[in-house]
Structure formats: structure tokens, C-alpha cells
Scaffold this active site. Structure first.
Site, PDB file in Angstrom:
ATOM      1  N   HIS A   1     -10.740   8.274 -14.475  1.00 59.61           N
ATOM      2  CA  HIS A   1     -12.043   8.889 -14.181  1.00 59.61           C
ATOM      3  C   HIS A   1     -11.963  10.378 -14.520  1.00 59.61           C
ATOM      4  O   HIS A   1     -10.988  11.049 -14.203  1.00 59.61           O
ATOM      5  CB  HIS A   1     -12.406   8.679 -12.714  1.00 59.61           C
ATOM      6  CG  HIS A   1     -13.652   9.400 -12.327  1.00 59.61           C
ATOM      7  ND1 HIS A   1     -14.847   9.222 -12.998  1.00 59.61           N
ATOM      8  CD2 HIS A   1     -13.891  10.327 -11.360  1.00 59.61           C
ATOM      9  CE1 HIS A   1     -15.762  10.012 -12.450  1.00 59.61           C
ATOM     10  NE2 HIS A   1     -15.211  10.687 -11.466  1.00 59.61           N
TER      11      HIS A   1
ATOM     12  N   GLU B   1     -25.218   5.842  -9.649  1.00 56.55           N
ATOM     13  CA  GLU B   1     -25.719   6.557  -8.475  1.00 56.55           C
ATOM     14  C   GLU B   1     -27.029   7.240  -8.816  1.00 56.55           C
ATOM     15  O   GLU B   1     -27.516   8.072  -8.067  1.00 56.55           O
ATOM     16  CB  GLU B   1     -24.680   7.527  -7.917  1.00 56.55           C
ATOM     17  CG  GLU B   1     -24.221   8.615  -8.843  1.00 56.55           C
ATOM     18  CD  GLU B   1     -23.277   9.576  -8.127  1.00 56.55           C
ATOM     19  OE1 GLU B   1     -22.119   9.198  -7.933  1.00 56.55           O
ATOM     20  OE2 GLU B   1     -23.702  10.680  -7.768  1.00 56.55           O
TER      21      GLU B   1
ATOM     22  N   CYS C   1     -18.873   7.103  -8.235  1.00 56.53           N
ATOM     23  CA  CYS C   1     -18.416   6.993  -9.628  1.00 56.53           C
ATOM     24  C   CYS C   1     -17.683   5.708  -9.958  1.00 56.53           C
ATOM     25  O   CYS C   1     -17.272   5.527 -11.098  1.00 56.53           O
ATOM     26  CB  CYS C   1     -17.545   8.185  -9.979  1.00 56.53           C
ATOM     27  SG  CYS C   1     -18.455   9.731  -9.940  1.00 56.53           S
TER      28      CYS C   1
END
Ligand SMILES: [Zn+2]
Lengths: 129, 356
Positions: free
Chosen positions: B246, B91, B123
């Protein structure tokens, strides 16, 4: 900034692609198509390992236009393990830690940017190995 | 449920990571904005140097992946010309228009006959490139495909994200099972329209929906994706040696893993967030590299990403053999290579000062 000039040298800036002399096997960087040792034609591409050592260096506190945001930084003459000498910035190192003979390796980093709207130029720098 | 198993077995042929050298301790942010009163979501975060961005970090990670992929039967030269895709998920691509991936492809010698594209999904941009690479290789459209998740994330000064928005990521060379270090046994993707975090075009910093980012977004998607994959493969948490989730902060991954039934011992080898911060599209991908640096043949790994907006990809991996590193830096060595900076140096590195 001259886009074409940078585009033509992408391979040497990104990958340290130089030349090998087919006559004396000398390694050439940057590529110049003529062997500096035997003066014969040398156009065979050769990818350098990127390993070398600091031959000499100088830390710049007054950076030239386009490099102000990086000051102070150290510029070194790096003797590549295959022989040729290149001038390049050192990175990921504090100026006070740089020593002659220090082993270094090539990394690809941002060399400069042409203002906020212009292109980004990427190329080789060296860091402690 | 759409469980994804490649029709022809494929695996990870090489992997590599990258973390920049600089670290900003959480205390530096807390001291400036809250007189030291804020709790720290991570101990410290990695900060890219003045000459680093997603392009340069992706190049180094990809070079590390190439080093581990080359060996007795695979030389760098014959590998380079068979890389059919170079995909970078991020990103924080340096250009709004102009691919990161072409620069990376050129630098690793994969040009000109290759696919190149930049991926975007907050993400999980890296794991979606990874998932697509599995299909690209399994179908025979490419012999090898490079999938990268890399970020140099932005956090508004003073915002909660400023403590965690780190830099780094990982590159994976996907290829035929004969060359693989790790088999990809199956994967799954779970996606809904959940606006928990976003950044509008021309805006420098992202916005987030506060508490909403937790339950419906992070926890809901990761639980659904990981549970569905385990169900589809008739596996349970105890069938895995490691689990990597994550890592937006130190608390969330341990909490979601615990709720799914994983122990701290299964999760700790892949937990890097306290040392490098949230590396966004690189987060679970670099966590996996730390696991692969130490995993033994036969061991099984669950990897689950989360991307705001929102979605989660889960992967079931099985280690086939130990890698030869061939000079590639191990992830924990990148983590250990650190120079602490203060908030003033940080603002300079982030380019917050106008020089002219
Ligand atoms: Zn010669």
C-alpha cells in the site's frame, strides 16, 4: 428529474446498446424498433463498439440548467463506426484540440446530477481515441 | 494463524486499471498553504475530472479487465452472463445509500443474475473484495467474480493528505485456474482495532491520528501480515520477483519493504504513488496491474494492502502467462496520459465552489 425515464434507457446510456435490422442489417442508435433505412420492424439488440469520429462539434460557454458546473464543454455529432450518428459531450479533451474527423471512443461518465440530494445520471461521452 | 488457500485453485482471469487525466503537482499545494516550505510526500497526484467518480472509474477499469479476460475461448457475451459477483471496495462511493456496484454491473453487462455489493474498509476495501472473490469462485458459487478497488480520495484543504489524496484503482476478474493469467497461491488477513484514520458519517473530510498512523498502524499491520504469509508458505523475500505494498506516500512502502527484506528493484515496478498519489482502496491493486503489464510467466509477486482502522491483506501470486491486452490500456500509459492543473482548477474539479 424523472427517474423512470432515465432507468428505461440505462442500457443505451451505459453500454451503447442499439438495434440491428434483421432485414437490411443496418445498425440503429438510439433504439427505435423501426429501421430508418427500410422502415421495417427492427428489435434485435446490438452492442456498438463505441468507436467513431467527430463529424461536427460546438463548444458551449453558456451551459443550460443542470450543466453549469461543466462549462465550457464541447458537444459533438459523433459518427459511430457502425454508421449511426449520435450527439454527445466530449470529455478528457481541451476545446482547442477538437478537430473534425478526430477518432473518438465511448466512455461512461456522469452526465448530470439532480442537485445535491437528487440522483446521479451516468451515460456515454466520447474522448480522443 | 489463519492462512487462506482456496480448496479449488483459482486465479486472475483479467485485470484492468484506471487513472484520470489530471495531475496536481505537490508544489501547488505547498505554495498555497506553506509558501512553498513543506516537503512533498509525492511529486504529484491524479485528480478526477468534473464528470468522474468511483462509479465511472470502476466501469473503465472493469472494462479493461473484461478485455484482457476475453480471447479465443472466452467471448465477452458468454463471460458477461457468468460473472456471479461485482464487488466495489472504496471509501468514496458517490452515494451514501445506493450501491456503486449495481451501476458497474449494469455497465459491464453482468446484470441481472449476479451478486453486487459495495465494500468498505478504508484503503483495503479493494483487497478484501478480492479475497472474498477468491472464496466465491473456489467454492463454485460463482464461475467468475469482479473485485474492484477504486477511490477518489478526500483531503482537507491545507492538510497533509491534500498532497497525496489521489484517484484511480483497478479491477480484477477472478475465475477458474484454466482461464487464469495469474494463479493465486494463498492469502492472509491481519486485523486489529487501531483508530489511526477515520471519517464520520456526514463529514466531508477524514481525520487522522498524526504519527500514530505510522508505527502501530501502517508498519505494524503490513509487517505482521506479510511475514505471516511468507512463514505460512515457507517463502522468503528472495523467492519473489516483485513486491507491492500500500502506497500512502513515497517513503512508507519502500521503508516497510526494506524492513521485510525486499529490494528497491523488487518494489519499483509496482510503485506509482509519486505519479498518481495515494489511490486508497485502489493503491496496491493498481500497483499490481503495473507489475502484471510487464511480468513474465513463472514470476512470483507479493501484494500487501493496508487499510486504516486497521488491517492488512497479503497475497502470493504466480504469473502463468502473459496477457493479451485486446485494446485495454496499460497502467503506465494511463500514468503517462497527463494534464497538469493548478490549485484553482483543482478546487473547481473537487466541487469546492458553490455555483448556485
Ligand atoms: Zn432495415
Amino acid at each position: 428529474m424523472e427517474v423512470a425515464r432515465f432507468w428505461r434507457t440505462n442500457k443505451q446510456r451505459y453500454q451503447l446498446v442499439g438495434e440491428e435490422c434483421p432485414h437490411c442489417k443496418g445498425k440503429i442508435f438510439p433504439p427505435r424498433d423501426i429501421c430508418p433505412t427500410c422502415d421495417k420492424e427492427a428489435k434485435v439488440p446490438y452492442v456498438f463498439s463505441g468507436k467513431g469520429e467527430v463529424f461536427s462539434f460546438s463548444t458551449l460557454h453558456q451551459a443550460p440548467a443542470g450543466f453549469e458546473r461543466y462549462a465550457p464543454y464541447t458537444v459533438a455529432l459523433v459518427k459511430l463506426s457502425e454508421g449511426p450518428m449520435v450527439t454527445a459531450q466530449l470529455t478528457d479533451v481541451d476545446a482547442s484540440d477538437v478537430k473534425i474527423g478526430m477518432p473518438v471512443e465511448m466512455v461512461t461518465r456522469v452526465l448530470r446530477e439532480d442537485g445535491e440530494r437528487g440522483m446521479l445520471v451516468y451515460g456515454y461521452k466520447f474522448r480522443p481515441a | 494463524m489463519s492462512f487462506m488457500k482456496p480448496s479449488k485453485p483459482v486465479g486472475i482471469v483479467g485485470y484492468g486499471s484506471y487513472v484520470p487525466r489530471y495531475r496536481l503537482p505537490g508544489e501547488e499545494v505547498s505554495e498555497l498553504w506553506t509558501e512553498g516550505n513543506a516537503g512533498l510526500p509525492v511529486r504529484e497526484k491524479s485528480v478526477p475530472g468534473l464528470d468522474e467518480d468511483v462509479v465511472t472509474m470502476s466501469i473503465e477499469a472493469a472494462r479493461n479487465a473484461m478485455k484482457r479476460a476475453t480471447g479465443a475461448h472466452l467471448t465477452a457475451e458468454n463471460l458477461q452472463q457468468k460473472i456471479g459477483a461485482v464487488w466495489v471496495g472504496s471509501e468514496s462511493h458517490p452515494y451514501a445509500v445506493k450501491p456503486t456496484s449495481t451501476i458497474v454491473a449494469e455497465a459491464i453487462g453482468a446484470t441481472p443474475f449476479t451478486q453486487a455489493a459495495d465494500w468498505q474498509f478504508a484503503c483495503k476495501a479493494g483487497t478484501e473484495a478480492f479475497q472474498a472473490a477468491i472464496g466465491f469462485v473456489s467454492s463454485g458459487m460463482a464461475k467468475y467474480a469482479m473485485a474492484i478497488g477504486m477511490d477518489a480520495a478526500q483531503g482537507r484543504p491545507g492538510d497533509a493528505l491534500e498532497y497525496t489524496a489521489g484517484a484511480g484503482g483497478a479491477a480484477y476478474l477472478i475465475g477458474p485456474i484454466e482461464d487464469a493469467l495469474v494463479e493465486i497461491e494463498g492469502s492472509l488477513s491481519y486485523v486489529t482495532d487501531t483508530p489511526d484514520f477515520w471519517r464520520r458519517q456526514y463529514e466531508k473530510f477524514p481525520e487522522h491520528a498524526g504519527r500514530f498512523t505510522g508505527e502501530p498502524a501502517y508498519f505494524g499491520h503490513i509487517m505482521s501480515s506479510a511475514n505471516a504469509l511468507m512463514e505460512a508458505m515457507t517463502l522468503k523475500p528472495s523467492d519473489f520477483n516483485y513486491a507491492v505494498f500500500h502506497q500512502p506516500n513515497a517513503k512508507f512502502p519502500l521503508k516497510v519493504g526494506g524492513e521485510l527484506g525486499f529490494s528497491k528493484k523488487q518494489m519499483e515496478p509496482g510503485m506509482l504513488v509519486n505519479d498518481i498519489g495515494n489511490t486508497y482502496a485502489g493503491s496496491c491493486m493498481i500497483g499490481l496491474t503495473a507489475v502484471l503489464d510487464m511480468a513474465q510467466p513463472g514470476e512470483r509477486i507479493l501484494v500487501t494492502s493496508f487499510g486504516s482502522g486497521a488491517g492488512s491483506d497479503s497475497f502470493c501470486l504466480r504469473v502463468l502467462r502473459k496477457p493479451e491486452h485486446n485494446g485495454a490500456v496499460k497502467t503506465r500509459d494511463y500514468v503517462a496520459r497527463r494534464k497538469v492543473i493548478d490549485y484553482a482548477q483543482y478546487t473547481r474539479m473537487k466541487g469546492y465552489y458553490k455555483l448556485n
